[in-house]
Scaffold this motif. Structure first.
Motif, PDB file in Angstrom:
ATOM      1  N   ARG A 211      42.397  45.051  39.194  1.00 32.56           N
ATOM      2  CA  ARG A 211      42.565  44.313  37.944  1.00 32.56           C
ATOM      3  C   ARG A 211      43.330  45.112  36.893  1.00 32.56           C
ATOM      4  NH1 ARG A 211      36.932  42.827  35.458  1.00 32.56           N
ATOM      5  NH2 ARG A 211      38.289  42.154  33.755  1.00 32.56           N
ATOM      6  N   ARG A 212      43.778  46.327  37.248  1.00 34.48           N
ATOM      7  CA  ARG A 212      44.378  47.210  36.245  1.00 34.48           C
ATOM      8  C   ARG A 212      45.804  47.623  36.596  1.00 34.48           C
ATOM      9  NH1 ARG A 212      38.912  48.618  36.554  1.00 34.48           N
ATOM     10  NH2 ARG A 212      39.521  48.903  38.717  1.00 34.48           N
ATOM     11  N   LEU A 213      46.576  47.859  35.520  1.00 34.12           N
ATOM     12  CA  LEU A 213      47.778  48.676  35.624  1.00 34.12           C
ATOM     13  C   LEU A 213      47.355  50.057  35.150  1.00 34.12           C
ATOM     14  CD1 LEU A 213      50.413  46.331  33.919  1.00 34.12           C
ATOM     15  CD2 LEU A 213      49.549  46.295  36.271  1.00 34.12           C
ATOM     16  N   GLN A 225      45.718  55.929  30.853  1.00 33.04           N
ATOM     17  CA  GLN A 225      45.374  54.621  30.287  1.00 33.04           C
ATOM     18  C   GLN A 225      45.251  53.580  31.384  1.00 33.04           C
ATOM     19  OE1 GLN A 225      48.394  53.042  27.632  1.00 33.04           O
ATOM     20  NE2 GLN A 225      47.282  51.127  27.347  1.00 33.04           N
ATOM     21  N   ALA A 226      44.317  52.635  31.201  1.00 32.45           N
ATOM     22  CA  ALA A 226      44.209  51.475  32.093  1.00 32.45           C
ATOM     23  C   ALA A 226      44.481  50.215  31.285  1.00 32.45           C
ATOM     24  CB  ALA A 226      42.821  51.408  32.715  1.00 32.45           C
ATOM     25  N   ILE A 227      45.316  49.334  31.822  1.00 36.93           N
ATOM     26  CA  ILE A 227      45.587  48.048  31.176  1.00 36.93           C
ATOM     27  C   ILE A 227      44.966  46.966  32.057  1.00 36.93           C
ATOM     28  CG2 ILE A 227      47.377  46.452  30.406  1.00 36.93           C
ATOM     29  CD1 ILE A 227      49.318  48.891  30.376  1.00 36.93           C
ATOM     30  N   ASP A 232      39.980  40.422  39.553  1.00 34.30           N
ATOM     31  CA  ASP A 232      40.545  39.974  40.836  1.00 34.30           C
ATOM     32  C   ASP A 232      41.999  39.507  40.721  1.00 34.30           C
ATOM     33  OD1 ASP A 232      38.166  40.441  42.292  1.00 34.30           O
ATOM     34  OD2 ASP A 232      37.350  38.514  41.668  1.00 34.30           O
ATOM     35  N   ALA A 233      42.723  40.026  39.743  1.00 35.93           N
ATOM     36  CA  ALA A 233      44.128  39.630  39.594  1.00 35.93           C
ATOM     37  C   ALA A 233      44.960  40.142  40.777  1.00 35.93           C
ATOM     38  CB  ALA A 233      44.697  40.172  38.283  1.00 35.93           C
ATOM     39  N   ALA A 234      44.597  41.328  41.281  1.00 35.76           N
ATOM     40  CA  ALA A 234      45.361  42.009  42.342  1.00 35.76           C
ATOM     41  C   ALA A 234      46.837  42.192  41.974  1.00 35.76           C
ATOM     42  CB  ALA A 234      45.232  41.287  43.682  1.00 35.76           C
ATOM     43  N   PRO A 235      47.109  43.023  40.944  1.00 35.28           N
ATOM     44  CA  PRO A 235      48.504  43.313  40.598  1.00 35.28           C
ATOM     45  C   PRO A 235      49.159  44.123  41.714  1.00 35.28           C
ATOM     46  CG  PRO A 235      47.020  44.695  39.293  1.00 35.28           C
ATOM     47  CD  PRO A 235      46.158  43.741  40.072  1.00 35.28           C
ATOM     48  N   LEU A 236      50.227  43.588  42.291  1.00 33.71           N
ATOM     49  CA  LEU A 236      50.873  44.266  43.417  1.00 33.71           C
ATOM     50  C   LEU A 236      52.188  44.920  42.993  1.00 33.71           C
ATOM     51  CD1 LEU A 236      50.202  42.035  46.574  1.00 33.71           C
ATOM     52  CD2 LEU A 236      48.824  43.854  45.592  1.00 33.71           C
TER      53      LEU A 236
END
Length: 457
Positions: A211-213, A225-227, A232-236
Motif C-alpha cells: 500500500r506504500r511508495l 518516508q512512506a506514502i 491493498d492497492a498493490a503499487p507495481l
C-alpha cells in the motif's frame, strides 16, 4: 529531445517462462525479429535456455548506463535477468552477437540469500557508479522485505545490500531513482509466500499486499518516508518523467486500479495524488463480484508527453496525454482480450464505461487468450509492443487458456500527434507455437535501451 531520433528497433529480447505450464523445460530468452523488411519478421530467431528449471524469469536490466553517462568505455553488452522465484540472477552476453545472446554468468541463489538476506529479485537498474542494483520482494523465507542487491558491474559478484540503516519497508517490487533530487522511490507488490502460488482474495485486508511508495535518500541509502496509496492497492510499476530535472512521475496500482502521480513538495518531501481511477465492473461468474481493471504495467513516452498502461483483466490498453501532469487526458484505447469478452464465463451486470462487453480478440485467425500486460514503446513513440502474461501462477488462475495456448507479442500503432491506438493486424508473434510447446512471454527489451530502462542524470 534527440533520443527520439534513435534507430528503429530491429530485434527485441523477451524472457519466456515454462514454470506452471506443466512442461519440464527451462525458461529461455527469446530474440524476436521485429524488422518489417526482414524475411524473419515476427519470428523467434534465437532461444537461449537457462541451465535450471523453475526460475520464473520476469524482468531484465542492463549492465551499464552508456546512454546516461557518455562514457565510451561502457557498453550495454550484458543483460541482467533476475529470477523471481528461484532467486538466481543470470548475466547474458548480448554484445558478442546481438542476435544470438549467450550465457555469461550465473549468480547463485545461495549467494543472494547469504550475502544480502534477500530473495525474489525483481527490477534491475544500472547505476552511475558502475554497479547494478536489483530490488527484491522478500527475504529467503518468502516473507516480505523491500531491500536491494548490489552487483559489481564488471565481475557481477554480489557486493552486498544497497540499503543502510535499521528501517526497511515491509515489501518491495519496482523502483526508479532520480539523483538530481537525491531520491529513490520503490513500490510494494505483496508477500512472496502469499502471492507466489496465486491470488487469494482471503489475503486482502490482512496487510499481505502493498500500500506504500517507499522514499529513500539516494546519497545515504536510508529509508526516509512512506506514502500511503491505499489498503491493498498493490503499487507495481513506477516511472519518473524522463526529464532528469522533473521531480514527479506516475505509479500504477494494480488491485485498486488507480494511477497516482507522485511529486516533490515545497517542503522537500514527497507526496502522491490519484489522477486516474479505472472503475471496477460488477460481474457474475468470476472470482469476486467486482472486477478491477488490474493495471499491471505503465510507461511514459521518452518525450514525457504520453502515459500508457494496460488493464490486464478488463483487456484494454490506454494512452493518456500528460501535457498537464495533474490532469491526464484519455486519448487512445484499444481492447486486446481480457476477462469480460462476449461469450465467455463472465457476465457484466454493471459497467460505468462500456455499453456492452467487448468482442473476443482475434489476430491472424488466432483468438488471443489473456489480457494485455507488459508494454514497451519504440524510441520514436510510434509503436507500442504488448505481451499477455503477468506471472505464471496468476496466468494459470485467471486465464487457464493462456497457459494452454501460450502468450503472444502484439504491436499497436500510435498516433503521436492527436493520440490514438490501433492494433497492427499484420504483426503477431505466437508463443503457442514454440518448439517445446506453449510458453509465457513477458517483458520486452531493445538492444541498447528503451523507454523503461533509461535514467538520465
Amino acid at each position: 529531445v534527440s533520443v527520439l531520433k534513435g534507430p528503429r528497433e530491429e530485434i527485441v529480447y523477451v524472457p519466456c517462462i515454462y514454470r506452471n505450464t506443466g512442461r519440464k523445460k527451462p525458461d529461455f530468452l527469446a530474440t524476436v525479429d521485429v524488422n518489417p523488411k526482414s524475411p524473419h519478421y515476427c519470428q523467434v530467431i534465437h532461444r537461449l535456455p537457462m541451465p535450471n528449471l523453475g526460475d520464473e524469469l520476469h524482468h531484465s536490466g542492463w549492465n551499464a548506463c552508456s546512454s546516461c553517462f557518455g562514457d565510451p568505455t561502457k557498453k550495454r553488452n550484458r543483460l541482467i535477468l533476475p529470477s523471481l522465484i528461484s532467486s538466481r540472477i543470470y548475466v547474458v552476453d548480448v554484445g558478442t552477437d546481438l542476435r544470438a545472446p549467450r550465457l555469461f554468468k550465473v549468480v547463485n541463489s545461495e549467494d543472494v540469500f547469504w550475502k544480502c538476506n534477500l530473495g525474489y529479485p525483481h527490477t534491475s537498474h544500472c547505476l552511475g557508479s558502475g554497479e547494478i542494483m536489483i530490488s527484491t520482494l522478500g527475504d529467503p523465507a518468502g516473507s516480505g522485505k523491500g531491500g536491494f542487491i548490489l552487483l559489481d558491474g564488471e565481475t557481477f559478484e554480489i557486493k552486498g545490500n544497497w540499503e543502510k540503516g535499521d528501517k526497511i519497508p515491509p515489501m518491495g517490487y519496482d523502483f526508479w531513482y532520480q539523483p538530481r533530487h537525491n531520491v529513490l522511490i520503490s513500490t510494494e507488490w505483496g508477500i512472496p509466500k502469499c502471492l507466489g502460488y496465486g491470488f487469494d482474495p482471503n489475503d486482502l485486508k490482512k496487510a499481505r499486499y502493498g500500500r506504500r511508495l517507499n522514499v529513500w535518500d539516494w546519497t545515504t541509502h536510508t529509508y526516509v518516508q512512506a506514502i500511503d496509496v491505499g489498503e491493498d492497492a498493490a503499487p507495481l510499476e513506477i516511472r519518473f518523467l524522463h526529464n532528469p530535472d522533473a521531480a514527479e512521475g506516475y505509479v500504477g496500482c494494480t488491485i485498486s486500479s488507480a494511477i497516482h502521480r507522485f511529486y516533490k513538495t515545497e517542503q522537500g518531501d514527497w507526496a502522491a495524488e490519484k489522477v486516474i481511477q479505472v472503475p471496477s465492473k460488477k460481474v457474475e461468474g468470476w472470482l469476486l463480484p467486482d472486477m478491477p481493471g488490474f493495471i499491471t504495467d505503465i510507461l511514459i513516452s521518452l518525450d514525457d508527453r504520453f502515459l500508457y498502461f494496460s488493464n490486464w483483466l478488463h483487456g484494454d490498453i490506454r494512452q493518456y496525454d500528460i501535457s498537464n501532469t495533474r490532469k491526464p487526458k484519455l486519448v487512445g484505447q484499444v481492447f486486446v482480450g481480457g476477462s469480460v469478452t462476449k461469450g465467455g464465463p463472465v457476465t457484466v451486470c454493471r459497467d460505468e464505461e462500456l455499453q456492452s462487453q467487448p468482442d473476443p480478440f482475434f489476430i491472424k485467425g488466432k483468438r488471443v487468450s489473456g489480457g494485455p500486460q507488459m508494454i514497451q514503446l519504440s524510441l520514436d513513440g510510434k509503436r507500442l509492443y504488448v505481451t499477455t502474461s503477468l506471472y505464471s501462477a496468476w496466468d494459470r488462475q485467471f486465464y487457464p487458456d493462456l497457459v494452454k495456448d501460450g502468450s503472444v507479442l502484439l504491436q499497436l500503432d500510435v498516433d503521436t500527434e492527436q493520440g490514438g491506438l490501433a492494433v497492427n493486424q499484420s504483426f503477431l508473434v505466437d508463443f503457442g507455437k514454440e518448439p517445446n510447446g506453449p510458453c509465457l512471454a513477458h517483458e520486452i527489451r531493445y538492444p541498447g535501451g528503451d523507454c523503461t530502462s533509461d535514467i538520465w542524470v
